[in-house]
Design a protein around this motif. Structure first.
Motif, PDB file in Angstrom:
ATOM      1  N   CYS A 214       0.824  -1.207   0.000  1.00 39.25           N
ATOM      2  CA  CYS A 214       0.000   0.000   0.000  1.00 39.25           C
ATOM      3  C   CYS A 214       0.861   1.262   0.000  1.00 39.25           C
ATOM      4  O   CYS A 214       0.602   2.212  -0.755  1.00 39.25           O
ATOM      5  CB  CYS A 214      -0.913   0.007   1.217  1.00 39.25           C
ATOM      6  N   MET A 215       1.881   1.286   0.849  1.00 42.07           N
ATOM      7  CA  MET A 215       2.720   2.474   0.949  1.00 42.07           C
ATOM      8  C   MET A 215       3.425   2.763  -0.371  1.00 42.07           C
ATOM      9  O   MET A 215       3.468   3.911  -0.832  1.00 42.07           O
ATOM     10  CB  MET A 215       3.755   2.315   2.061  1.00 42.07           C
ATOM     11  N   SER A 222       0.626  10.103   0.273  1.00 43.00           N
ATOM     12  CA  SER A 222      -0.754  10.095  -0.223  1.00 43.00           C
ATOM     13  C   SER A 222      -1.754  10.152   0.933  1.00 43.00           C
ATOM     14  O   SER A 222      -1.471   9.722   2.055  1.00 43.00           O
ATOM     15  CB  SER A 222      -1.009   8.829  -1.048  1.00 43.00           C
ATOM     16  N   ASP A 223      -2.941  10.636   0.647  1.00 40.39           N
ATOM     17  CA  ASP A 223      -3.994  10.717   1.665  1.00 40.39           C
ATOM     18  C   ASP A 223      -4.418   9.320   2.124  1.00 40.39           C
ATOM     19  O   ASP A 223      -4.686   9.106   3.316  1.00 40.39           O
ATOM     20  CB  ASP A 223      -5.205  11.473   1.121  1.00 40.39           C
ATOM     21  N   LYS A 224      -4.486   8.368   1.183  1.00 37.36           N
ATOM     22  CA  LYS A 224      -4.914   7.018   1.556  1.00 37.36           C
ATOM     23  C   LYS A 224      -3.927   6.394   2.536  1.00 37.36           C
ATOM     24  O   LYS A 224      -4.323   5.778   3.533  1.00 37.36           O
ATOM     25  CB  LYS A 224      -5.062   6.131   0.317  1.00 37.36           C
ATOM     26  N   TRP A 225      -2.635   6.530   2.247  1.00 42.52           N
ATOM     27  CA  TRP A 225      -1.639   5.923   3.137  1.00 42.52           C
ATOM     28  C   TRP A 225      -1.643   6.612   4.505  1.00 42.52           C
ATOM     29  O   TRP A 225      -1.577   5.954   5.540  1.00 42.52           O
ATOM     30  CB  TRP A 225      -0.255   5.976   2.510  1.00 42.52           C
ATOM     31  N   MET A 228      -4.451   5.249   6.491  1.00 45.43           N
ATOM     32  CA  MET A 228      -4.175   3.914   7.024  1.00 45.43           C
ATOM     33  C   MET A 228      -3.273   3.982   8.263  1.00 45.43           C
ATOM     34  O   MET A 228      -3.446   3.204   9.205  1.00 45.43           O
ATOM     35  CB  MET A 228      -3.525   3.039   5.951  1.00 45.43           C
ATOM     36  N   LEU A 229      -2.346   4.904   8.258  1.00 49.02           N
ATOM     37  CA  LEU A 229      -1.438   5.033   9.401  1.00 49.02           C
ATOM     38  C   LEU A 229      -2.164   5.490  10.669  1.00 49.02           C
ATOM     39  O   LEU A 229      -1.682   5.264  11.775  1.00 49.02           O
ATOM     40  CB  LEU A 229      -0.309   6.015   9.072  1.00 49.02           C
ATOM     41  N   ARG A 230      -3.322   6.117  10.508  1.00 47.87           N
ATOM     42  CA  ARG A 230      -4.095   6.587  11.671  1.00 47.87           C
ATOM     43  C   ARG A 230      -4.998   5.506  12.248  1.00 47.87           C
ATOM     44  O   ARG A 230      -5.447   5.621  13.402  1.00 47.87           O
ATOM     45  CB  ARG A 230      -4.935   7.810  11.273  1.00 47.87           C
ATOM     46  N   TRP A 231      -5.282   4.473  11.460  1.00 49.83           N
ATOM     47  CA  TRP A 231      -6.242   3.458  11.887  1.00 49.83           C
ATOM     48  C   TRP A 231      -5.781   2.761  13.164  1.00 49.83           C
ATOM     49  O   TRP A 231      -4.597   2.553  13.402  1.00 49.83           O
ATOM     50  CB  TRP A 231      -6.442   2.421  10.795  1.00 49.83           C
TER      51      TRP A 231
END
Length: 254
Positions: A214-215, A222-225, A228-231
């Motif tokens: 993903c990274m 990226s906003d998506k990555w 994910m890091l905040r999840w």
């Protein structure tokens, strides 16, 4: 007798540090975790089948129609003569061939590890595929990109750009991705750093391999990555950080 480096076959990219594939990352982590001497041989997508047949690597799986499916990772261990394909089979081999190194599959956990690998795939990968597969096309080198885009568009029967969920479909689909990671977190006890508590095992490399995918596909900025890091309170960012010492050595393509 001197130890010769294990030859590790991986797929190159233009992303930082080159490695990107979730499957080959499992083996890269495994080799580094065990402290084994290896060298990477980079193989472009169109050359994988020919390479595997040339060196005698078994197919990683058999398709429903009975045809062999060849993929990476593959390792060739000149110290034993073994040629092994598929990250899970490679993990089993490395534990058997190098018993005095840290165990990827701790004794008595083979069924657990295999069950987790399948469960984690079902929880997350199927939801990630429509996002990451098109994104990866942007980081592949020219020969691999042409092959990758053509074969994936044949698989999806549409242009890769049309595979990515958008609008309301994206909102629902991205929530499914997050829910999958929440499911994995729910299988772990509060306070556990790794799947087996405080013990690192192959199961952690299964998760980390997909996170690397993903990274590298989305891009670290990226906003998506970043999402994910905040999840899960940053659990997955912490996992990558805990495993960072097993990422190297960096072997960019020459």
């Amino acid at each position: 007798m001197s130890i010769k480096p294990i030859i590790f076959y991986d797929i190159p990219s233009t992303a930082p540090e080159c490695a990107w594939s979730p499957s080959t990352w499992k083996t890269r982590y495994s080799l580094n975790f065990k402290g084994l001497f290896y060298e990477t041989t980079w193989v472009e997508y169109p050359d994988i089948v020919e390479l595997c047949k040339a060196i005698g690597a078994e197919p990683s799986m058999i398709e429903q129609d009975g045809s062999p499916y060849y993929s990476l990772p593959v390792i060739h261990d000149p110290n034993t003569g073994a040629i092994v394909s598929d990250s899970a089979r490679i993990a089993d081999y490395l534990d058997a061939a190098y018993p005095n190194t840290p165990k990827l599959i701790p004794a008595g956990t083979h069924t657990l590890q295999e069950s987790f690998r399948v469960a984690a795939y079902n929880a997350t990968r199927q939801h990630l595929r429509p996002y990451v597969i098109p994104a990866v096309a942007g980081i592949l080198r020219p020969r691999s990109k042409e092959y990758y885009v053509r074969t994936r568009e044949e698989h999806f029967n549409k242009k890769l750009a049309d595979v990515v969920p958008t609008g309301e479909a994206h909102e629902a689909a991205w929530k499914e991705v997050e829910a999958g990671y929440n499911r994995i977190k729910g299988w772990m006890r509060d306070g556990d750093n790794f799947v087996m508590g405080d013990t690192i095992s192959f199961a952690d490399f299964v998760i980390a391999g997909d996170l690397q995918w993903c990274m590298k596909g989305f891009g670290a900025d990226s906003d998506k990555w970043k999402d994910m890091l905040r999840w899960d309170g940053g659990r997955w960012a912490k996992l990558l950080d805990d495993l960072k010492k097993y990422e190297g050595p960096v072997e960019d393509i020459a």
